[in-house]
Design a protein around this motif. Sequence first.
Motif, PDB file in Angstrom:
ATOM      1  N   VAL A  49     -14.599  -3.286   2.562  1.00  0.00           N
ATOM      2  CA  VAL A  49     -14.425  -2.135   1.675  1.00  0.00           C
ATOM      3  C   VAL A  49     -13.501  -2.567   0.536  1.00  0.00           C
ATOM      4  O   VAL A  49     -12.503  -3.247   0.773  1.00  0.00           O
ATOM      5  CB  VAL A  49     -13.794  -0.948   2.442  1.00  0.00           C
ATOM      6  CG1 VAL A  49     -13.455   0.193   1.510  1.00  0.00           C
ATOM      7  CG2 VAL A  49     -14.705  -0.478   3.564  1.00  0.00           C
ATOM      8  N   ASP A  50     -13.823  -2.177  -0.679  1.00  0.00           N
ATOM      9  CA  ASP A  50     -12.954  -2.468  -1.821  1.00  0.00           C
ATOM     10  C   ASP A  50     -11.762  -1.513  -1.769  1.00  0.00           C
ATOM     11  O   ASP A  50     -11.800  -0.414  -2.320  1.00  0.00           O
ATOM     12  CB  ASP A  50     -13.715  -2.317  -3.134  1.00  0.00           C
ATOM     13  CG  ASP A  50     -12.892  -2.710  -4.340  1.00  0.00           C
ATOM     14  OD1 ASP A  50     -11.671  -2.953  -4.196  1.00  0.00           O
ATOM     15  OD2 ASP A  50     -13.456  -2.767  -5.446  1.00  0.00           O
ATOM     16  N   VAL A  51     -10.705  -1.930  -1.094  1.00  0.00           N
ATOM     17  CA  VAL A  51      -9.557  -1.044  -0.848  1.00  0.00           C
ATOM     18  C   VAL A  51      -8.778  -0.697  -2.113  1.00  0.00           C
ATOM     19  O   VAL A  51      -8.086   0.309  -2.149  1.00  0.00           O
ATOM     20  CB  VAL A  51      -8.603  -1.627   0.225  1.00  0.00           C
ATOM     21  CG1 VAL A  51      -9.282  -1.658   1.588  1.00  0.00           C
ATOM     22  CG2 VAL A  51      -8.099  -2.998  -0.162  1.00  0.00           C
ATOM     23  N   VAL A  52      -8.909  -1.493  -3.153  1.00  0.00           N
ATOM     24  CA  VAL A  52      -8.196  -1.214  -4.401  1.00  0.00           C
ATOM     25  C   VAL A  52      -8.863  -0.073  -5.176  1.00  0.00           C
ATOM     26  O   VAL A  52      -8.203   0.677  -5.871  1.00  0.00           O
ATOM     27  CB  VAL A  52      -8.088  -2.492  -5.263  1.00  0.00           C
ATOM     28  CG1 VAL A  52      -7.564  -2.191  -6.648  1.00  0.00           C
ATOM     29  CG2 VAL A  52      -7.187  -3.507  -4.579  1.00  0.00           C
ATOM     30  N   GLN A  61      -0.565   1.242  -2.823  1.00  0.00           N
ATOM     31  CA  GLN A  61      -1.554   0.513  -2.022  1.00  0.00           C
ATOM     32  C   GLN A  61      -0.891  -0.773  -1.568  1.00  0.00           C
ATOM     33  O   GLN A  61      -0.640  -1.663  -2.359  1.00  0.00           O
ATOM     34  CB  GLN A  61      -2.832   0.242  -2.813  1.00  0.00           C
ATOM     35  CG  GLN A  61      -2.627  -0.581  -4.059  1.00  0.00           C
ATOM     36  CD  GLN A  61      -3.878  -0.681  -4.893  1.00  0.00           C
ATOM     37  OE1 GLN A  61      -4.751   0.150  -4.824  1.00  0.00           O
ATOM     38  NE2 GLN A  61      -3.956  -1.722  -5.707  1.00  0.00           N
ATOM     39  N   THR A  62      -0.534  -0.814  -0.289  1.00  0.00           N
ATOM     40  CA  THR A  62       0.218  -1.954   0.217  1.00  0.00           C
ATOM     41  C   THR A  62      -0.392  -2.498   1.499  1.00  0.00           C
ATOM     42  O   THR A  62      -1.158  -1.824   2.181  1.00  0.00           O
ATOM     43  CB  THR A  62       1.691  -1.567   0.502  1.00  0.00           C
ATOM     44  OG1 THR A  62       1.715  -0.523   1.485  1.00  0.00           O
ATOM     45  CG2 THR A  62       2.403  -1.103  -0.746  1.00  0.00           C
ATOM     46  N   PHE A  86       2.431  -5.271  -2.286  1.00  0.00           N
ATOM     47  CA  PHE A  86       1.447  -4.599  -3.127  1.00  0.00           C
ATOM     48  C   PHE A  86       0.155  -5.412  -3.142  1.00  0.00           C
ATOM     49  O   PHE A  86       0.182  -6.642  -3.227  1.00  0.00           O
ATOM     50  CB  PHE A  86       1.999  -4.452  -4.550  1.00  0.00           C
ATOM     51  CG  PHE A  86       1.105  -3.665  -5.467  1.00  0.00           C
ATOM     52  CD1 PHE A  86       1.015  -2.294  -5.357  1.00  0.00           C
ATOM     53  CD2 PHE A  86       0.344  -4.319  -6.420  1.00  0.00           C
ATOM     54  CE1 PHE A  86       0.172  -1.571  -6.196  1.00  0.00           C
ATOM     55  CE2 PHE A  86      -0.491  -3.612  -7.261  1.00  0.00           C
ATOM     56  CZ  PHE A  86      -0.581  -2.227  -7.152  1.00  0.00           C
ATOM     57  N   ILE A  87      -0.987  -4.734  -3.085  1.00  0.00           N
ATOM     58  CA  ILE A  87      -2.299  -5.382  -3.012  1.00  0.00           C
ATOM     59  C   ILE A  87      -2.932  -5.465  -4.396  1.00  0.00           C
ATOM     60  O   ILE A  87      -2.936  -4.487  -5.143  1.00  0.00           O
ATOM     61  CB  ILE A  87      -3.242  -4.602  -2.079  1.00  0.00           C
ATOM     62  CG1 ILE A  87      -2.664  -4.558  -0.670  1.00  0.00           C
ATOM     63  CG2 ILE A  87      -4.629  -5.224  -2.065  1.00  0.00           C
ATOM     64  CD1 ILE A  87      -3.389  -3.610   0.251  1.00  0.00           C
ATOM     65  N   VAL A 135      -3.817  -2.306   5.708  1.00  0.00           N
ATOM     66  CA  VAL A 135      -3.755  -1.749   4.368  1.00  0.00           C
ATOM     67  C   VAL A 135      -3.371  -0.287   4.513  1.00  0.00           C
ATOM     68  O   VAL A 135      -3.916   0.433   5.349  1.00  0.00           O
ATOM     69  CB  VAL A 135      -5.118  -1.883   3.641  1.00  0.00           C
ATOM     70  CG1 VAL A 135      -5.147  -1.038   2.377  1.00  0.00           C
ATOM     71  CG2 VAL A 135      -5.409  -3.334   3.326  1.00  0.00           C
ATOM     72  N   ARG A 136      -2.414   0.129   3.689  1.00  0.00           N
ATOM     73  CA  ARG A 136      -1.956   1.526   3.678  1.00  0.00           C
ATOM     74  C   ARG A 136      -2.035   2.019   2.240  1.00  0.00           C
ATOM     75  O   ARG A 136      -1.428   1.434   1.346  1.00  0.00           O
ATOM     76  CB  ARG A 136      -0.519   1.623   4.176  1.00  0.00           C
ATOM     77  CG  ARG A 136       0.036   3.035   4.178  1.00  0.00           C
ATOM     78  CD  ARG A 136       1.500   2.988   4.632  1.00  0.00           C
ATOM     79  NE  ARG A 136       2.011   4.312   4.856  1.00  0.00           N
ATOM     80  CZ  ARG A 136       2.605   5.057   3.925  1.00  0.00           C
ATOM     81  NH1 ARG A 136       2.760   4.601   2.713  1.00  0.00           N
ATOM     82  NH2 ARG A 136       3.054   6.261   4.215  1.00  0.00           N
TER      83      ARG A 136
END
Length: 164
Positions: A49-52, A61-62, A86-87, A135-136
């Motif tokens: 999944v494109d988490v960004v 988004q960390t 940070f992502i 990922v949070r």
Amino acid sequence: MRNIILCVALLLCSSCAMNHGKPIARLQYIGVERYLDRGIYQVRFSSDVDVVSLFKSKISQTLLCSFDSDFDFSAPHSAGIYGEGFIEPEMSSVGPVFRADVLFLERKNDTSEKVIEGEALKPLLVGRESLVCRVRINSYSYKIYLSEDMKVPTADLLREVEKF
């Protein structure tokens, strides 16, 4: 009386966050490198999944990493020792790949944290097989998004600690 009921209803609704309804990402660890001689560890991972791009408006988004088996990823402020970074997306032809610039921190109290670097990080990693990371994403109006667990091998982290 009608105004009181309206106020109570608004208060109840304002405290609720909606379920995000987004797919839960499965993360795959790729590698880690220490950034120069600083206490930053660049953890690279892929995701299905494109988490960004999951949320249009987000607070953070960390990537969170736990030293404890009962770490509450939804509330990192309760942690004693943890990693957080940070992502950012990276260019890749194999699908979504990301990098998180992770710092390891020790929370002293509600207002004080200390970065754990180099030699101080070693004893925390030795004897462990891996750290569990997720990922949070904290976004406006939605409940906190958490990915599935990803294990980061401590041997890789120790190798990077030893470089400097």
